[in-house]
Each structure stands twice: as structure tokens, then as C-alpha cells.
Design a protein around this motif. Structure first.
Motif, mmCIF file in Angstrom:
data_model
loop_
_atom_site.group_PDB
_atom_site.id
_atom_site.type_symbol
_atom_site.label_atom_id
_atom_site.label_comp_id
_atom_site.label_asym_id
_atom_site.label_seq_id
_atom_site.Cartn_x
_atom_site.Cartn_y
_atom_site.Cartn_z
ATOM 1 N N UNK A 69 0.058 -2.610 -1.434
ATOM 2 C CA UNK A 69 -0.295 -1.125 -1.334
ATOM 3 C C UNK A 69 -1.717 -0.558 -2.124
ATOM 4 N N UNK A 70 -1.898 -1.502 -2.751
ATOM 5 C CA UNK A 70 -3.316 -1.308 -3.691
ATOM 6 C C UNK A 70 -4.473 -1.400 -2.920
ATOM 7 N N UNK A 71 -5.601 -0.532 -2.966
ATOM 8 C CA UNK A 71 -6.557 -0.496 -2.235
ATOM 9 C C UNK A 71 -7.294 -1.752 -1.915
ATOM 10 N N UNK A 72 -7.081 -2.463 -3.233
ATOM 11 C CA UNK A 72 -7.781 -3.880 -3.204
ATOM 12 C C UNK A 72 -6.605 -4.965 -3.227
ATOM 13 N N UNK A 73 -6.977 -6.123 -2.792
ATOM 14 C CA UNK A 73 -6.287 -7.375 -3.088
ATOM 15 C C UNK A 73 -7.102 -8.217 -4.054
ATOM 16 N N UNK A 74 -6.538 -8.609 -5.071
ATOM 17 C CA UNK A 74 -6.925 -9.515 -5.948
ATOM 18 C C UNK A 74 -6.378 -9.839 -7.257
ATOM 19 N N UNK A 77 -11.744 -11.365 -8.763
ATOM 20 C CA UNK A 77 -11.889 -11.748 -7.452
ATOM 21 C C UNK A 77 -11.095 -10.798 -6.389
ATOM 22 N N UNK A 78 -11.643 -10.136 -5.407
ATOM 23 C CA UNK A 78 -10.860 -9.054 -4.916
ATOM 24 C C UNK A 78 -11.656 -8.719 -3.535
ATOM 25 N N UNK A 79 -10.844 -8.156 -2.688
ATOM 26 C CA UNK A 79 -11.706 -7.650 -1.526
ATOM 27 C C UNK A 79 -10.934 -6.392 -1.124
ATOM 28 N N UNK A 80 -11.483 -5.403 -0.459
ATOM 29 C CA UNK A 80 -10.627 -4.352 -0.002
ATOM 30 C C UNK A 80 -9.322 -4.775 1.071
#
Length: 103
Positions: free
Chosen positions: A35-40, A60-63
Motif C-alpha cells: 500500500x506504500x507509494x513506493x516499493x523498496x 533501492x525503490x520504484x513507484x
């Protein structure tokens, strides 16, 4: 939305994934929750090397949503860069202030 006198700010939860401490290093990692706006994952560490303290941040993340990935170069990436610069400036300022008081 990017910072300014009036801006939208969203807060999302993360979970601490690991914490470790040795004689030469202290570090922790956290990851975003569903549910977070980013995954990382982000990892913060302080390491003692040759008598100096070295601070490192690895992120390290991405939308998470496709729509956000499409606009990332225009909106998301500049905002992440701004947040990173502000966090580093704040950390540096606090470090310098704390160490100036010890002198």
C-alpha cells in the motif's frame, strides 16, 4: 507534491527489516509495506574505517503504481531527490552541531 510554502505531504508506513551492530559498524534496513507509494528497501550504516566514521545510505525503490512509474521522471524522481538532499543536509547539520558542542 514537490516542496513549497503550500504542498501536499503523504506519510506511509515502513517496517524495520534488520538491525546490526558490531565494533566497527552500526546499520539498519527498512522496507516499504503493502500500500506504500513506493516499493523498496533502504539501508543506513555507520562504519569505522581507518579511524574515520563513514556514513552510507543505500536505497533501492520504484513507484508501486503503474501511473506513478509513468510520471516518475517528471514528478516522483525530482521529489525523491529533494527529500534525499534535505535528509542529508539535516543529518550533516545535526552532526556538525552535536560535535561542535563537544569541542
Amino acid at each position: 507534491m514537490p516542496p513549497g510554502p503550500v504542498s501536499l505531504k503523504l506519510i506511509f508506513a515502513v517496517r524495520v527489516l534488520s538491525v546490526s551492530m558490531t565494533a566497527d559498524e552500526a546499520c539498519f534496513s527498512y522496507g516499504t509495506l503493502r500500500g506504500h507509494a513506493e516499493m523498496g528497501v533502504s539501508t543506513f550504516s555507520l562504519t569505522l574505517k581507518e579511524g574515520h566514521v563513514v556514513a552510507a545510505i543505500h536505497t533501492r525503490s520504484r513507484p508501486a503504481q503503474l501511473a506513478a512509474r509513468l510520471v516518475a521522471p517528471l514528478a516522483v524522481n525530482p521529489y525523491q531527490s529533494y527529500c534525499t538532499r534535505r535528509a542529508l543536509a539535516y543529518t550533516c547539520e545535526r552532526f556538525v552541531r552535536a560535535n561542535a558542542e563537544r569541542s
